[in-house]
Design an enzyme around this catalytic site. Structure first.
Site, PDB file in Angstrom:
ATOM      1  N   GLN A  24     -18.855 147.172 -17.815  1.00 52.79           N
ATOM      2  CA  GLN A  24     -18.498 148.854 -17.831  1.00 52.79           C
ATOM      3  C   GLN A  24     -19.551 149.420 -16.823  1.00 52.79           C
ATOM      4  O   GLN A  24     -20.782 149.339 -17.082  1.00 52.79           O
ATOM      5  CB  GLN A  24     -18.447 149.528 -19.069  1.00 52.79           C
ATOM      6  CG  GLN A  24     -18.024 150.769 -19.001  1.00 52.79           C
ATOM      7  CD  GLN A  24     -16.583 150.976 -18.371  1.00 52.79           C
ATOM      8  OE1 GLN A  24     -15.801 150.012 -18.634  1.00 52.79           O
ATOM      9  NE2 GLN A  24     -16.399 152.111 -17.833  1.00 52.79           N
ATOM     10  N   LYS A  73      -9.699 149.669 -23.845  1.00 56.99           N
ATOM     11  CA  LYS A  73      -9.391 148.677 -23.076  1.00 56.99           C
ATOM     12  C   LYS A  73      -9.323 147.610 -24.236  1.00 56.99           C
ATOM     13  O   LYS A  73      -8.455 146.745 -24.097  1.00 56.99           O
ATOM     14  CB  LYS A  73     -10.542 148.246 -22.090  1.00 56.99           C
ATOM     15  CG  LYS A  73     -10.584 149.115 -20.866  1.00 56.99           C
ATOM     16  CD  LYS A  73     -11.938 148.754 -19.996  1.00 56.99           C
ATOM     17  CE  LYS A  73     -11.806 149.910 -18.814  1.00 56.99           C
ATOM     18  NZ  LYS A  73     -13.171 149.716 -17.859  1.00 56.99           N
ATOM     19  N   ASP A 130     -11.843 143.343 -12.336  1.00 58.02           N
ATOM     20  CA  ASP A 130     -11.944 144.472 -11.832  1.00 58.02           C
ATOM     21  C   ASP A 130     -11.741 144.872 -10.525  1.00 58.02           C
ATOM     22  O   ASP A 130     -11.300 145.758  -9.832  1.00 58.02           O
ATOM     23  CB  ASP A 130     -13.371 145.154 -12.011  1.00 58.02           C
ATOM     24  CG  ASP A 130     -13.553 146.163 -13.387  1.00 58.02           C
ATOM     25  OD1 ASP A 130     -12.525 146.790 -13.522  1.00 58.02           O
ATOM     26  OD2 ASP A 130     -14.676 146.155 -13.931  1.00 58.02           O
TER      27      ASP A 130
HETATM   28  N1  GUN Z   1     -16.287 152.633 -14.628  1.00 55.22           N
HETATM   29  C1  GUN Z   1     -15.444 153.633 -14.460  1.00 55.22           C
HETATM   30  N2  GUN Z   1     -14.306 153.109 -14.173  1.00 55.22           N
HETATM   31  C2  GUN Z   1     -14.347 151.724 -14.320  1.00 55.22           C
HETATM   32  C3  GUN Z   1     -13.475 150.624 -14.017  1.00 55.22           C
HETATM   33  O1  GUN Z   1     -12.504 150.699 -13.649  1.00 55.22           O
HETATM   34  N3  GUN Z   1     -14.394 149.438 -14.410  1.00 55.22           N
HETATM   35  C4  GUN Z   1     -15.574 149.362 -14.839  1.00 55.22           C
HETATM   36  N4  GUN Z   1     -15.942 148.219 -15.008  1.00 55.22           N
HETATM   37  N5  GUN Z   1     -16.465 150.306 -14.969  1.00 55.22           N
HETATM   38  C5  GUN Z   1     -15.874 151.443 -14.754  1.00 55.22           C
END
Ligand code: GUN
Length: 283
Positions: free
Chosen positions: A97, A53, A120
């Site tokens: 996350q 990311k 998100d």
């Molecule tokens: N863990 C797995 N997929 C995601 C996501 O799209 N966003 C976040 N914050 N955590 C995750």
């Protein structure tokens, strides 16, 4: 029939190219979109996602800040950090996350992020807005799936979409986004009876189960569009999806690969949400 492959990697590259122009234009107005990423603990998969990311932000002209907090971080400490970032002018998106260590409530953490920075799309306010068709940050993986389908001449309205999986971050919102596009939507999950028969009625099949080789040709109506959301490691340590790729490729009309399918699109939609947040917040 051999399915056409919808490459999330290629579609992402195109979209990120357009986003670079948008961040450039914003920069000329003195605005640099900012994303704060919080990682608690040292889960290697999460570390790898977070790195991906950050790299994508850098390439797109988005400022990113990584907060790596130890496994021992308390919920109160994490909530305190989120409150600071809620108030930080230069931060347009906050991403914590998941998963979090078991002593921290994910619900409390998601609720603490102001909906205006919830890039998100996990906050109940954004989920609610999405459900009633109002403007909202859309959850990135489901939004990426719909973008992949729309990138080809595939009609959604009136078609039967079957979603296997009902997680809050993928299955449930993916079905909702297809409903918003006027599809007829069926959800299948671990308690579903006759899953194969139901899946085999799908014009568009979304598989978000998290089990290697879960879906074979017997789940597929000839000519169906198949979206594989799985992220699994096989016995050789390679990344695989939930779909038996070689087998399903012979029956489906379109199929997404793993890796290089939904994964890159998830990150692309996160970048998009962050840029949109900057445009909205600083207008
Ligand atoms: N863990 C797995 N997929 C995601 C996501 O799209 N966003 C976040 N914050 N955590 C995750």
């Amino acid at each position: 029939m051999t399915a056409e492959i919808i490459s999330g990697k290629e579609l992402s590259a195109q979209k990120r190219e357009e986003m670079k122009y948008r961040t450039q234009e914003l920069k000329e107005q003195g605005i640099i979109p900012g994303l704060a990423v919080i990682l608690v603990g040292e889960d290697p998969a999460s570390q790898s996602y977070v790195r991906g990311k950050q790299r994508a932000c850098e390439e797109t002209g988005i400022h990113s800040e990584l907060y790596e907090l130890p496994e021992s971080t308390t919920e109160e400490e994490l909530l305190g950090r989120i409150r600071e970032l809620n108030d930080a002018q230069h931060i347009d998106g906050i991403l914590v996350q998941l998963p979090l260590p078991s002593h921290i409530s994910e619900d409390a953490v998601i609720d603490a992020i102001v909906p205006e920075k919830d890039v998100d799309g996990f906050h109940p306010v954004n989920i609610g807005r999405m459900m009633i068709g109002r403007e909202a940050f859309l959850p990135c993986t489901p939004a990426g799936i719909v973008e992949m389908v729309k990138s080809r001449e595939i009609s959604i309205e009136g078609r039967h979409v079957v979603v296997i999986g009902r997680s809050n971050i993928v299955g449930k919102p993916a079905g909702q986004l297809f409903l918003n596009e006027n599809a007829t939507v069926t959800y299948c999950h671990s308690r579903t009876e006759n899953m194969k028969e139901i899946a085999a009625q799908a014009d568009i099949l979304v598989v978000a189960v998290g089990k290697e080789e879960f879906v074979g040709r017997e789940y597929i109506k000839p000519g169906a569009v198949v979206i594989d959301v799985g992220v699994n490691r096989n016995s050789e340590g390679n990344l695989t999806g939930d779909v038996k790729f070689e087998e399903v490729k012979e029956v489906a009309s379109y199929l997404t690969p793993v890796p290089g399918g939904v994964g890159p699109m998830t990150i692309t939609m996160l970048l998009n949400n962050t840029i949109e947040s900057a445009q909205k917040r600083r207008r």
